[in-house]
Design a protein around this motif. Structure first.
Motif, PDB file in Angstrom:
ATOM      1  N   LEU A  50       0.827  -1.202   0.000  1.00 42.45           N
ATOM      2  CA  LEU A  50       0.000   0.000   0.000  1.00 42.45           C
ATOM      3  C   LEU A  50       0.866   1.257   0.000  1.00 42.45           C
ATOM      4  CD1 LEU A  50      -2.709  -0.935   2.675  1.00 42.45           C
ATOM      5  CD2 LEU A  50      -2.798  -1.281   0.203  1.00 42.45           C
ATOM      6  N   ASP A  51       0.688   2.076  -1.011  1.00 40.06           N
ATOM      7  CA  ASP A  51       1.324   3.388  -1.014  1.00 40.06           C
ATOM      8  C   ASP A  51       0.667   4.267   0.051  1.00 40.06           C
ATOM      9  OD1 ASP A  51       3.031   5.471  -2.664  1.00 40.06           O
ATOM     10  OD2 ASP A  51       1.086   6.409  -2.307  1.00 40.06           O
ATOM     11  N   LYS A  52       1.419   5.206   0.611  1.00 42.28           N
ATOM     12  CA  LYS A  52       0.911   6.043   1.699  1.00 42.28           C
ATOM     13  C   LYS A  52      -0.282   6.889   1.284  1.00 42.28           C
ATOM     14  CE  LYS A  52       4.422   9.599   0.757  1.00 42.28           C
ATOM     15  NZ  LYS A  52       5.605  10.310   1.313  1.00 42.28           N
ATOM     16  N   ARG A  53      -0.437   7.165  -0.010  1.00 47.10           N
ATOM     17  CA  ARG A  53      -1.582   7.937  -0.480  1.00 47.10           C
ATOM     18  C   ARG A  53      -2.847   7.103  -0.522  1.00 47.10           C
ATOM     19  NH1 ARG A  53       2.899   8.715  -3.346  1.00 47.10           N
ATOM     20  NH2 ARG A  53       3.854  10.781  -3.361  1.00 47.10           N
ATOM     21  N   PHE A  54      -2.690   5.796  -0.441  1.00 49.90           N
ATOM     22  CA  PHE A  54      -3.827   4.888  -0.531  1.00 49.90           C
ATOM     23  C   PHE A  54      -4.549   4.735   0.805  1.00 49.90           C
ATOM     24  CE2 PHE A  54      -5.920   0.755  -0.924  1.00 49.90           C
ATOM     25  CZ  PHE A  54      -6.380   0.778  -2.231  1.00 49.90           C
ATOM     26  N   THR A  55      -3.805   4.784   1.913  1.00 48.63           N
ATOM     27  CA  THR A  55      -4.383   4.565   3.234  1.00 48.63           C
ATOM     28  C   THR A  55      -5.042   5.839   3.761  1.00 48.63           C
ATOM     29  OG1 THR A  55      -2.253   5.059   4.265  1.00 48.63           O
ATOM     30  CG2 THR A  55      -2.734   2.752   3.796  1.00 48.63           C
ATOM     31  N   PRO A  56      -5.998   5.707   4.702  1.00 49.17           N
ATOM     32  CA  PRO A  56      -6.618   6.890   5.310  1.00 49.17           C
ATOM     33  C   PRO A  56      -5.590   7.771   6.002  1.00 49.17           C
ATOM     34  CG  PRO A  56      -7.889   4.914   5.790  1.00 49.17           C
ATOM     35  CD  PRO A  56      -6.603   4.453   5.177  1.00 49.17           C
ATOM     36  N   ASP A  57      -5.892   9.051   6.112  1.00 50.26           N
ATOM     37  CA  ASP A  57      -4.948  10.000   6.699  1.00 50.26           C
ATOM     38  C   ASP A  57      -4.645   9.680   8.156  1.00 50.26           C
ATOM     39  OD1 ASP A  57      -4.845  11.272   4.310  1.00 50.26           O
ATOM     40  OD2 ASP A  57      -6.083  12.986   4.899  1.00 50.26           O
ATOM     41  N   GLN A  58      -5.558   9.009   8.852  1.00 50.32           N
ATOM     42  CA  GLN A  58      -5.332   8.653  10.248  1.00 50.32           C
ATOM     43  C   GLN A  58      -4.206   7.633  10.391  1.00 50.32           C
ATOM     44  OE1 GLN A  58      -8.551   6.614  12.103  1.00 50.32           O
ATOM     45  NE2 GLN A  58      -7.959   7.170  14.182  1.00 50.32           N
ATOM     46  N   GLY A 222      -8.687  11.784  -4.528  1.00 51.20           N
ATOM     47  CA  GLY A 222      -8.035  11.882  -5.827  1.00 51.20           C
ATOM     48  C   GLY A 222      -8.463  10.745  -6.741  1.00 51.20           C
ATOM     49  N   VAL A 223      -7.835  10.711  -7.918  1.00 50.27           N
ATOM     50  CA  VAL A 223      -8.168   9.717  -8.933  1.00 50.27           C
ATOM     51  C   VAL A 223      -7.143   8.588  -8.914  1.00 50.27           C
ATOM     52  CG1 VAL A 223      -8.441   9.304 -11.412  1.00 50.27           C
ATOM     53  CG2 VAL A 223      -9.312  11.420 -10.392  1.00 50.27           C
ATOM     54  N   ASN A 224      -7.625   7.358  -8.903  1.00 51.47           N
ATOM     55  CA  ASN A 224      -6.784   6.172  -9.008  1.00 51.47           C
ATOM     56  C   ASN A 224      -7.072   5.477 -10.334  1.00 51.47           C
ATOM     57  OD1 ASN A 224      -6.070   6.674  -6.288  1.00 51.47           O
ATOM     58  ND2 ASN A 224      -7.766   5.418  -5.561  1.00 51.47           N
ATOM     59  N   VAL A 225      -6.026   4.981 -10.970  1.00 56.20           N
ATOM     60  CA  VAL A 225      -6.164   4.252 -12.228  1.00 56.20           C
ATOM     61  C   VAL A 225      -5.481   2.909 -12.059  1.00 56.20           C
ATOM     62  CG1 VAL A 225      -5.652   4.231 -14.704  1.00 56.20           C
ATOM     63  CG2 VAL A 225      -6.168   6.395 -13.552  1.00 56.20           C
ATOM     64  N   GLY A 226      -6.151   1.829 -12.434  1.00 53.76           N
ATOM     65  CA  GLY A 226      -5.552   0.522 -12.234  1.00 53.76           C
ATOM     66  C   GLY A 226      -6.119  -0.541 -13.143  1.00 53.76           C
ATOM     67  N   ALA A 227      -5.655  -1.759 -12.923  1.00 52.12           N
ATOM     68  CA  ALA A 227      -6.103  -2.906 -13.707  1.00 52.12           C
ATOM     69  C   ALA A 227      -5.950  -4.162 -12.868  1.00 52.12           C
ATOM     70  CB  ALA A 227      -5.292  -3.029 -14.991  1.00 52.12           C
ATOM     71  N   HIS A 243      -3.495   8.481  -7.169  1.00 46.07           N
ATOM     72  CA  HIS A 243      -3.435   9.930  -7.328  1.00 46.07           C
ATOM     73  C   HIS A 243      -2.354  10.361  -8.313  1.00 46.07           C
ATOM     74  CE1 HIS A 243      -5.262  10.175  -2.984  1.00 46.07           C
ATOM     75  NE2 HIS A 243      -6.048   9.566  -3.861  1.00 46.07           N
ATOM     76  N   GLY A 244      -2.065   9.485  -9.265  1.00 46.35           N
ATOM     77  CA  GLY A 244      -1.094   9.802 -10.302  1.00 46.35           C
ATOM     78  C   GLY A 244       0.352   9.724  -9.870  1.00 46.35           C
ATOM     79  N   ARG A 245       0.627   9.251  -8.633  1.00 50.40           N
ATOM     80  CA  ARG A 245       2.008   9.296  -8.143  1.00 50.40           C
ATOM     81  C   ARG A 245       2.494   8.031  -7.448  1.00 50.40           C
ATOM     82  NH1 ARG A 245       2.664  14.625  -4.654  1.00 50.40           N
ATOM     83  NH2 ARG A 245       0.551  14.059  -3.946  1.00 50.40           N
ATOM     84  N   GLY A 246       1.625   7.312  -6.740  1.00 48.31           N
ATOM     85  CA  GLY A 246       2.096   6.190  -5.928  1.00 48.31           C
ATOM     86  C   GLY A 246       1.571   4.850  -6.405  1.00 48.31           C
ATOM     87  N   PHE A 247       2.434   3.840  -6.402  1.00 46.95           N
ATOM     88  CA  PHE A 247       2.047   2.495  -6.836  1.00 46.95           C
ATOM     89  C   PHE A 247       1.494   1.680  -5.673  1.00 46.95           C
ATOM     90  CE2 PHE A 247       3.202  -2.011  -6.913  1.00 46.95           C
ATOM     91  CZ  PHE A 247       2.505  -2.431  -8.042  1.00 46.95           C
ATOM     92  N   THR A 248       0.396   0.994  -5.912  1.00 44.00           N
ATOM     93  CA  THR A 248      -0.154   0.009  -4.989  1.00 44.00           C
ATOM     94  C   THR A 248      -0.492  -1.243  -5.789  1.00 44.00           C
ATOM     95  OG1 THR A 248      -1.027   1.512  -3.313  1.00 44.00           O
ATOM     96  CG2 THR A 248      -2.195  -0.556  -3.601  1.00 44.00           C
ATOM     97  N   GLY A 249      -0.170  -2.411  -5.253  1.00 46.77           N
ATOM     98  CA  GLY A 249      -0.480  -3.627  -5.983  1.00 46.77           C
ATOM     99  C   GLY A 249      -0.348  -4.857  -5.115  1.00 46.77           C
ATOM    100  N   GLY A 250      -0.987  -5.941  -5.569  1.00 44.55           N
ATOM    101  CA  GLY A 250      -0.914  -7.159  -4.790  1.00 44.55           C
ATOM    102  C   GLY A 250      -1.451  -8.367  -5.528  1.00 44.55           C
TER     103      GLY A 250
END
Length: 259
Positions: A50-58, A222-227, A243-250
């Motif tokens: 999980l990229d830090k932009r993916f998780t809740p701000d808390q 923000g906007v997430n784009v994935g496949a 958000h156009g900057r961080g990778f998340t995958g699994g």
């Protein structure tokens, strides 16, 4: 015509077996839930970066967000009920002491549930209700720290359209995060999914590659784009740009138990 109708029905049935929010196990888009439900008896085991932009701000340490990892197990107990359990690693000082080294020495564990009171029909969408991070729920939590990092209530509608063998899904949800620290994520979220038409060799339920799906979503911030795609009928792979900057995958393993 009958052959084509059969293929369309097959694609629509497969929709409910492989779509997933990989980071906590239940069906959905990337970070946003959907009203899709897997067949009864479907088991999933997931592991995700999980990229830090993916998780809740808390989800932060001393006010600074960080990248992390999560794993999950999930089960569609009935056609209308999905439950999952998802530990997420916490980046912290060992033993909670600031003179100790930093690392992933603890984890946040939470459960999620989703129910579907209305299945998708020809003229109406599927509807689902759910709660992520089940626990003691307060309408408003003022503190930025503590448990229930991911806690939110949601309602979501999903509708799929077949256009000459191509499937387009529309998903819209409303989420309410209980923590004031995550108040920026409260409100409307949603996305669009696109499943291309596959060749005849990849239409069958035993094909090695099934349902490559493209996803664009608004997660409230923000906007997430994935496949994602299902390989060899059981290995589900999902990746996205947050958000156009961080990778998340699994990756996840899917298996449907025959009742």
């Amino acid at each position: 015509m009958k052959h084509r109708a059969f293929l369309i029905i097959l694609l629509l049935r497969l929709t409910y077996s492989v779509s997933a929010q990989n980071y906590h196990g239940t069906t959905g888009l990337l970070q946003v839930p959907s009203a899709e439900m897997a067949p009864a008896g479907t088991f999933r085991g997931c592991a995700t970066f999980l990229d830090k932009r993916f998780t809740p701000d808390q989800f932060n340490r001393d006010g600074e967000k960080y990248n992390t990892f999560t794993y999950a197990i999930a089960l569609t107990a009935f056609r209308w009920l999905e439950i999952s359990y998802a530990p997420t690693l916490l980046y912290m000082h060992r033993n909670g002491k600031k003179d100790e080294p930093l690392g992933y020495y603890n984890e946040d564990r939470h459960m999620n549930v989703k129910v579907s009171p209305l299945y998708e029909g020809k003229w109406w969408p599927a509807i689902a209700l759910g709660m992520d991070d089940i626990g003691h729920f307060n309408l408003i939590k003022s503190g930025a720290n503590g448990n229930n990092y991911f806690q939110n209530l949601f309602i979501v509608a999903s509708k799929h359209f077949d256009i000459k063998g191509f499937e387009i899904g529309a998903h819209i949800s409303y989420r309410y995060y209980s923590s004031q620290a995550n108040s920026n994520r409260r409100g409307v979220a949603g996305g669009i999914t696109f499943v291309p038409r596959l060749g005849e060799k990849l239409q069958g339920p035993r094909a090695w590659l099934q349902r490559p799906r493209l996803i664009v979503e608004w997660d409230g911030v923000g906007v997430n784009v994935g496949a994602d795609v299902l390989l060899w009928r059981h290995l589900f792979v999902q990746a996205c740009l947050v958000h156009g900057r961080g990778f998340t995958g699994g990756l996840s393993y899917h298996y449907t138990i025959k009742f």
